[in-house]
Design an enzyme around this catalytic site. Structure first.
Site, mmCIF file in Angstrom:
data_model
loop_
_atom_site.group_PDB
_atom_site.id
_atom_site.type_symbol
_atom_site.label_atom_id
_atom_site.label_comp_id
_atom_site.label_asym_id
_atom_site.label_seq_id
_atom_site.Cartn_x
_atom_site.Cartn_y
_atom_site.Cartn_z
ATOM 1 N N PHE A 10 0.806 -1.214 0.000
ATOM 2 C CA PHE A 10 0.000 0.000 0.000
ATOM 3 C C PHE A 10 0.842 1.267 0.000
ATOM 4 O O PHE A 10 1.778 1.407 0.801
ATOM 5 C CB PHE A 10 -0.879 0.057 1.265
ATOM 6 C CG PHE A 10 -1.930 -0.995 1.355
ATOM 7 C CD1 PHE A 10 -3.237 -0.727 0.992
ATOM 8 C CD2 PHE A 10 -1.624 -2.275 1.828
ATOM 9 C CE1 PHE A 10 -4.224 -1.700 1.091
ATOM 10 C CE2 PHE A 10 -2.599 -3.258 1.929
ATOM 11 C CZ PHE A 10 -3.901 -2.967 1.558
ATOM 12 N N ASP A 11 0.486 2.193 -0.860
ATOM 13 C CA ASP A 11 0.864 3.586 -0.678
ATOM 14 C C ASP A 11 0.053 4.119 0.519
ATOM 15 O O ASP A 11 -0.949 3.516 0.914
ATOM 16 C CB ASP A 11 0.539 4.380 -1.944
ATOM 17 C CG ASP A 11 0.734 5.868 -1.767
ATOM 18 O OD1 ASP A 11 1.852 6.268 -1.409
ATOM 19 O OD2 ASP A 11 -0.238 6.623 -1.953
ATOM 20 N N VAL A 12 0.473 5.238 1.057
ATOM 21 C CA VAL A 12 -0.175 5.764 2.267
ATOM 22 C C VAL A 12 -0.963 7.047 2.011
ATOM 23 O O VAL A 12 -2.179 7.106 2.216
ATOM 24 C CB VAL A 12 0.880 6.008 3.369
ATOM 25 C CG1 VAL A 12 0.278 6.789 4.536
ATOM 26 C CG2 VAL A 12 1.429 4.677 3.867
ATOM 27 N N THR A 15 -4.096 7.331 -0.272
ATOM 28 C CA THR A 15 -4.579 5.969 -0.499
ATOM 29 C C THR A 15 -5.245 5.426 0.749
ATOM 30 O O THR A 15 -6.416 5.044 0.733
ATOM 31 C CB THR A 15 -3.427 5.053 -0.939
ATOM 32 O OG1 THR A 15 -2.813 5.609 -2.111
ATOM 33 C CG2 THR A 15 -3.917 3.640 -1.238
#
Length: 228
Positions: A10-12, A15
């Site tokens: 995951f990007d943070v 997102t």
């Protein structure tokens, strides 16, 4: 049929967390200016990070986040103190997660879940902790360890090289079109979380899936993809 995914990466910012939730804190400090400050802050944050990367003058995400805040405050014509600046920077570790994020992460509790972000270790650790998500991720990985910003291939390799996986066993998730393009270019499967209905950035690097929010990624979950 979806491929067997062994890791959800995951990007943070944008997102998992709404970067513009900071506008409330900005508005508290500068009434009526919160939304404008937030928009400029995010735009300049990315501009500075990428520009520094291209010039070979790397500075970590905490540095460019502060630089971008100062620009945003100057651009909106407000007067601020060092204490106000520090208070707003601190709020960047308290961004609001999107509504569906906690539920989706809990659905993935038996899977290998990883954060790969341009944020620093300290920024990521504080943000994930404050949201109560610490136990929902196996790893929090900052590109600061390699000093190469996503979407550089070296940024994705920084986590991947020690993952023990093949590239097609990874699903990378981001709301940022440039990040999806970078991950696809690297060889990951990609799911673009297109919350705002934006057009595709790079048609030659099409994401494997597009969703309005993170809930859609659950269709990639299979029993065979469970992480021991």
């Amino acid at each position: 049929m979806k491929p067997k995914i062994q890791a959800f990466v995951f990007d943070v910012y944008g997102t998992l967390f709404d970067v513009h939730s900071i506008k409330t804190a900005c508005d508290d400090q500068f009434p009526g200016k919160g939304e404008q400050i937030s928009e400029i802050w995010r735009t300049k944050q990315l501009d500075y990070f990428f520009t520094r990367h291209i010039m070979g003058r790397y500075a970590d995400f905490s540095v460019v986040t502060r630089e971008a805040l100062r620009y945003a405050l100057s651009a909106t014509g407000v007067t601020w103190t060092p204490e106000t600046e520090d208070a707003l920077i601190a709020k960047y570790t308290e961004l609001s997660p999107y509504d569906e994020v906690a539920g989706v992460l809990n659905e993935l509790h038996a899977k290998r879940t990883v954060v790969l972000s341009n944020g620093t270790d300290a920024m990521l650790t504080a943000l994930i902790h404050n949201a109560g998500f610490t136990d929902l991720f196996e790893e929090l990985v900052s590109v600061d360890g390699v000093k190469q910003a996503k979407p550089s291939p070296a940024a994705y390799m920084h986590w991947f090289k020690n993952s023990g996986l093949e590239r097609d066993e990874v699903l990378f998730l981001s709301s940022n079109g440039w990040d999806i393009a970078g991950a696809k270019n690297f060889g990951f499967h990609t799911a673009w979380i297109n919350r705002d209905g934006k057009p595709l950035d790079m048609p030659d690097l099409t994401p494997d899936a597009v969703y309005e929010d993170l809930s859609g990624i659950l269709e990639w979950v299979t029993d065979e993809a469970a992480w021991p």
